[in-house]
Design a protein around this motif. Structure first.
Motif, PDB file in Angstrom:
ATOM      1  N   UNK A  30       1.748  -9.504  18.677  1.00 46.52           N
ATOM      2  CA  UNK A  30       2.832  -8.542  18.860  1.00 46.52           C
ATOM      3  C   UNK A  30       3.742  -8.963  20.022  1.00 46.52           C
ATOM      4  N   UNK A  31       3.147  -9.400  21.113  1.00 39.34           N
ATOM      5  CA  UNK A  31       3.916  -9.901  22.251  1.00 39.34           C
ATOM      6  C   UNK A  31       4.768 -11.096  21.840  1.00 39.34           C
ATOM      7  N   UNK A  36      10.067 -13.552  20.435  1.00 42.01           N
ATOM      8  CA  UNK A  36      10.949 -14.186  19.444  1.00 42.01           C
ATOM      9  C   UNK A  36      12.171 -13.308  19.189  1.00 42.01           C
ATOM     10  N   UNK A  37      11.967 -11.996  19.092  1.00 43.75           N
ATOM     11  CA  UNK A  37      13.094 -11.076  18.901  1.00 43.75           C
ATOM     12  C   UNK A  37      14.082 -11.154  20.066  1.00 43.75           C
ATOM     13  N   UNK A  38      13.569 -11.217  21.280  1.00 46.59           N
ATOM     14  CA  UNK A  38      14.442 -11.314  22.452  1.00 46.59           C
ATOM     15  C   UNK A  38      15.242 -12.621  22.461  1.00 46.59           C
ATOM     16  N   UNK A  39      14.585 -13.710  22.121  1.00 46.10           N
ATOM     17  CA  UNK A  39      15.274 -15.001  22.059  1.00 46.10           C
ATOM     18  C   UNK A  39      16.343 -14.967  20.972  1.00 46.10           C
ATOM     19  N   UNK A  40      16.009 -14.373  19.827  1.00 43.04           N
ATOM     20  CA  UNK A  40      16.962 -14.269  18.727  1.00 43.04           C
ATOM     21  C   UNK A  40      18.181 -13.460  19.145  1.00 43.04           C
ATOM     22  N   UNK A  41      17.962 -12.324  19.805  1.00 41.51           N
ATOM     23  CA  UNK A  41      19.072 -11.501  20.285  1.00 41.51           C
ATOM     24  C   UNK A  41      19.931 -12.272  21.284  1.00 41.51           C
TER      25      UNK A  41
END
Length: 68
Positions: A30-31, A36-41
């Protein structure tokens, strides 16, 4: 800057540290997903900023008066 080997060592160390502190495999996954979501954003933001800058540059070229 980290090379591929350095990145693998860092990831392995972080994983061992998290597991050693009681994090479950699902929590670590989950972390990882959140990271990955933060990097994508962040990448989307950089892309949007570059596109806006390119559009502004193009607009200023189009609007520049022509010298005769």
């Amino acid at each position: 800057m980290l090379d591929v080997k350095g990145t693998k060592i860092l990831a392995k160390s972080l994983f061992k540290e998290l597991r050693g502190n009681g994090y479950s495999t699902n929590q670590i996954l989950s972390l990882s997903t959140e990271l990955i979501d933060l990097v994508t954003q962040d990448l989307k933001g950089e892309h949007a900023a570059a596109a806006a800058q390119a559009a502004a540059a193009q607009e200023s070229v189009v609007e520049a008066p022509r010298a005769l």
